[in-house]
Design an enzyme around this catalytic site. Structure first.
Site, mmCIF file in Angstrom:
data_model
loop_
_atom_site.group_PDB
_atom_site.id
_atom_site.type_symbol
_atom_site.label_atom_id
_atom_site.label_comp_id
_atom_site.label_asym_id
_atom_site.label_seq_id
_atom_site.Cartn_x
_atom_site.Cartn_y
_atom_site.Cartn_z
ATOM 1 N N GLN A 54 0.805 -1.223 0.000
ATOM 2 C CA GLN A 54 0.000 0.000 0.000
ATOM 3 C C GLN A 54 0.843 1.281 0.000
ATOM 4 O OE1 GLN A 54 -2.568 -1.810 3.304
ATOM 5 N NE2 GLN A 54 -4.043 -0.521 2.226
ATOM 6 N N HIS A 111 1.527 -9.154 4.860
ATOM 7 C CA HIS A 111 0.321 -8.331 4.715
ATOM 8 C C HIS A 111 -0.190 -8.513 3.278
ATOM 9 C CE1 HIS A 111 -1.863 -4.759 6.671
ATOM 10 N NE2 HIS A 111 -2.494 -4.955 5.516
ATOM 11 N N ASN A 161 -7.241 -6.088 14.761
ATOM 12 C CA ASN A 161 -7.677 -4.999 13.896
ATOM 13 C C ASN A 161 -9.163 -4.813 14.143
ATOM 14 O OD1 ASN A 161 -5.130 -4.900 12.861
ATOM 15 N ND2 ASN A 161 -5.673 -5.528 10.776
ATOM 16 N N ARG A 180 4.294 0.348 12.869
ATOM 17 C CA ARG A 180 3.980 -0.976 12.323
ATOM 18 C C ARG A 180 4.021 -0.901 10.799
ATOM 19 N NH1 ARG A 180 -1.627 -3.911 11.120
ATOM 20 N NH2 ARG A 180 -0.714 -5.883 10.464
ATOM 21 N N ASN A 189 -1.231 -10.813 8.672
ATOM 22 C CA ASN A 189 -2.287 -9.829 8.867
ATOM 23 C C ASN A 189 -3.623 -10.337 8.326
ATOM 24 O OD1 ASN A 189 -3.180 -6.934 9.390
ATOM 25 N ND2 ASN A 189 -3.740 -7.169 7.228
ATOM 26 N N GLU A 190 -4.624 -10.394 9.197
ATOM 27 C CA GLU A 190 -6.000 -10.681 8.814
ATOM 28 C C GLU A 190 -6.168 -11.943 7.960
ATOM 29 O OE1 GLU A 190 -8.053 -7.273 7.282
ATOM 30 O OE2 GLU A 190 -7.808 -6.161 9.134
ATOM 31 N N TRP A 232 -4.594 3.174 11.916
ATOM 32 C CA TRP A 232 -4.542 2.956 10.469
ATOM 33 C C TRP A 232 -5.168 4.167 9.796
ATOM 34 C CZ3 TRP A 232 -2.168 -0.603 7.489
ATOM 35 C CH2 TRP A 232 -2.384 -0.470 6.110
ATOM 36 N N GLU A 272 -4.602 -2.246 14.177
ATOM 37 C CA GLU A 272 -5.239 -1.309 13.239
ATOM 38 C C GLU A 272 -6.558 -0.817 13.811
ATOM 39 O OE1 GLU A 272 -5.817 -2.550 9.118
ATOM 40 O OE2 GLU A 272 -3.860 -3.557 9.176
ATOM 41 N N GLU A 309 -5.496 1.927 -1.264
ATOM 42 C CA GLU A 309 -6.477 1.145 -0.506
ATOM 43 C C GLU A 309 -7.019 -0.004 -1.384
ATOM 44 O OE1 GLU A 309 -7.265 0.801 2.587
ATOM 45 O OE2 GLU A 309 -9.045 -0.394 2.235
ATOM 46 N N TRP A 310 -6.122 -0.922 -1.732
ATOM 47 C CA TRP A 310 -6.463 -2.152 -2.445
ATOM 48 C C TRP A 310 -7.408 -1.883 -3.629
ATOM 49 C CZ3 TRP A 310 -2.757 -5.070 -0.794
ATOM 50 C CH2 TRP A 310 -2.333 -5.003 0.515
ATOM 51 N N TYR A 366 -12.386 -2.195 13.487
ATOM 52 C CA TYR A 366 -12.871 -1.019 12.764
ATOM 53 C C TYR A 366 -14.310 -0.645 13.094
ATOM 54 C CZ TYR A 366 -8.762 -0.800 9.739
ATOM 55 O OH TYR A 366 -7.481 -0.647 9.264
HETATM 56 C C1 GAL Z 1 -7.498 -3.701 6.798
HETATM 57 C C2 GAL Z 1 -6.175 -3.961 6.118
HETATM 58 C C3 GAL Z 1 -5.437 -2.715 5.733
HETATM 59 C C4 GAL Z 1 -6.328 -1.583 5.265
HETATM 60 C C5 GAL Z 1 -7.571 -1.442 6.141
HETATM 61 C C6 GAL Z 1 -8.573 -0.412 5.672
HETATM 62 O O1 GAL Z 1 -8.322 -4.817 6.632
HETATM 63 O O2 GAL Z 1 -5.346 -4.747 6.934
HETATM 64 O O3 GAL Z 1 -4.469 -3.050 4.800
HETATM 65 O O4 GAL Z 1 -6.607 -1.676 3.941
HETATM 66 O O5 GAL Z 1 -8.228 -2.668 6.265
HETATM 67 O O6 GAL Z 1 -9.479 -0.923 4.756
#
Ligand code: GAL
Length: 499
Positions: free
Chosen positions: A43, A144, A330, A100, A188-189, A440, A398, A447-448, A332
């Site tokens: 990223q 990751h 992580n 990180r 990661n995840e 994060w 995150e 963002e992917w 959110y």
């Molecule tokens: C997480 C991921 C990160 C980032 C974030 C926000 O799942 O580990 O790389 O993209 O979401 O969408």
């Protein structure tokens, strides 16, 4: 019913369904609390083919512009391969004690195993040395999501040999960087890798098998993690004295009401998401009972002669159980959940759970439909981890929020961090052992599948310029103040807010 009781009933319904901020807790964090920000290699780094780096599955996946909303890729991203000093300058201004970041496997081992790429090793050595010179400690993620393409051509996470490939890569990193790195996150995840990468197939490597490959990839991820952990434990820990964990993504799931079937559905959602990975490692050494039962029963009804959820051998259970020094979380957002018996003809990890879940429409919405602002879920998730998985040390690896505008006066991000971090503080006061927090993200980045359209940064970057300077947002100033105060000061106007 008279009008007064109708009114009272309406008010009480409102009281349960409308999200209201909890009052802030004015208190401080433990003195050695680790404040950090997080990023990942694909990223931010760019330099996708620099100095002998091999291809990763994301280099391949993002080559198809249909896989990215804005048709961009991470070929340059924040160009941290060349501009890492700018990142360190930004970190320094935040006053954080940890950073990180992740290592790109294909940058150090272009073919995934075997041949070492010295310039790749040298890059991470330069980065780590510069961080340490700035008094910032590295917290390193080994994986990751950017698997070397050479390994994907051999089946990637579906090939059981990946546990050995990953161990070899982990050993190389411990050997090269372990004198300076005291916190390692193996993977990661796993959920995203297993379900989105090999299940729904909507991200790299794009393999479709939602009710079969998902569980197989998840199984190999857990074994790979455990092997990398044991390698460290036996060979490196005695001298390097660091810690190794894994990062699990967990959203909070509240039942949509107090009916038992919905309460059970919410717990089931948590077990399928978090328990799937965490129960083998931090709990019993095996998958959660509810998963074994649901997937086993459905597999039988669907005509499979064994469960689609693999089994650990007795030996593997011993390998896996207790293979972590801390729990990387992580967190959110949160959802409301209800029981829903799903169509048995659909073979899919999502359908196996027999739930439906949705965002509470009364919560603030980010620019992502999956991400509403639900700080209460932070405290509940932390307590859930403590209760289910033997009270581990937890590091939030995150937590953050996106917008599309990218404004420097990012008031919504200030709100998000204020309330989520405060919720984490409450959990600590409840007795949950949280020792660190990584926001994060340090800066807006790739963002992917959403390219540069979704911005999570504390720092803004104008991606149309070649210098890609990092510009401070209001949220960065807010976070810096919080870090500097090591908590929430009661005597500050506007709850520490700079705006
Ligand atoms: C997480 C991921 C990160 C980032 C974030 C926000 O799942 O580990 O790389 O993209 O979401 O969408």
């Amino acid at each position: 019913m008279n009008w007064t009781s109708v009114l009272l009933l309406a008010l009480s319904t409102l009281a349960v369904s409308i999200y209201v901020d909890e009052p802030l807790l004015y208190d401080t964090f433990p003195p050695d609390f680790m404040w950090a920000t997080a990023t990942s290699a694909y990223q931010i780094e760019g330099g996708w083919d620099a100095d002998g780096k091999g291809l990763s599955i994301y280099d391949v996946w993002m080559n198809d512009s249909n896989h990215v909303t804005d048709g961009t890729s991470g070929k340059v991203a924040c160009n941290s391969y060349y501009f890492y000093e700018k990142d360190i300058e930004a970190l320094r201004s935040l006053g954080v004690s940890y950073y990180r970041f992740s290592i790109s496997w294909a940058r150090v081992l272009p073919d995934g195993i075997g041949r070492i790429n010295q310039p790749g090793i040298d890059y991470y050595k330069r980065l780590i040395a510069a961080l340490k010179a700035a008094n910032i400690q590295p917290m390193v993620t080994l994986y990751h999501w950017d698997l070397p393409q050479a390994l994907e051509l051999m089946g990637g996470w579906l090939n059981p040999s990946i546990a050995d490939w990953f161990e070899e890569y982990a050993r190389l990193c411990y050997t090269e960087f372990g004198n300076d790195v005291k916190y390692w996150i193996t993977i990661n995840e796993p959920w995203v890798i297993a379900y989105q990468g090999y299940g729904s197939g909507n991200t790299a490597p794009g393999t479709y098998g939602p009710g079969t490959f998902t569980y197989q990839a998840g199984h190999h991820i857990i074994l790979a993690h455990a092997k990398a952990y044991r390698a460290y434990e036996t060979q490196f820990k005695p001298t390097q004295q660091g810690k190794v964990g894994i990062t699990v993504n967990i959203n909070w799931y509240d039942p949509k009401d107090d009916q038992l079937e919905n309460i059970e559905a919410a717990e089931r959602a948590l077990q399928f998401l978090g328990g799937w990975i965490a129960n083998p490692i931090y709990g019993s050494g095996d998958y959660p009972d509810v998963m074994k039962q649901k997937v086993g029963d459905k597999s039988a009804q669907q005509g499979f002669n064994q469960s689609r959820l693999p089994e650990f051998t007795a030996e593997q259970k011993i390998l896996v159980r207790g293979s972590a020094d801390f729990f990387g979380l992580n967190y959110y957002t949160s959802y409301l959940t209800a029981n829903k018996i799903q169509d048995i003809s659909i073979i899919d990890y999502g359908y196996d759970q027999d739930i439906e879940s949705y965002s509470d429409p009364t919560c603030y919405q980010s620019s992502f439909d999956w991400l509403t602002i639900t700080p209460f879920g932070m405290r509940k998730t932390l307590q859930w981890i403590k209760d289910r998985f033997n009270d581990p040390e937890i590091i939030i690896t995150e937590n953050g929020i996106s917008d599309r505008a990218g404004n420097l006066d990012d008031v919504m991000r200030v709100y998000y961090y204020k309330h989520n971090i405060n919720s984490m503080l409450k959990a600590i006061k409840d007795g949950v052992r949280v020792t660190g927090y990584a926001a994060w993200s340090l800066m807006d980045n790739f963002e992917w599948g959403n390219g540069f359209t979704q911005k999570f940064g504390l720092f803004s970057i104008d991606f149309t310029t070649s210098d890609l300077n990092r510009t401070t947002k209001a949220s960065a100033r807010y976070y810096a103040k919080l870090v500097n105060d090591n908590g929430f000061m009661a005597d500050q106007p506007c709850n520490n807010s700079p705006i």
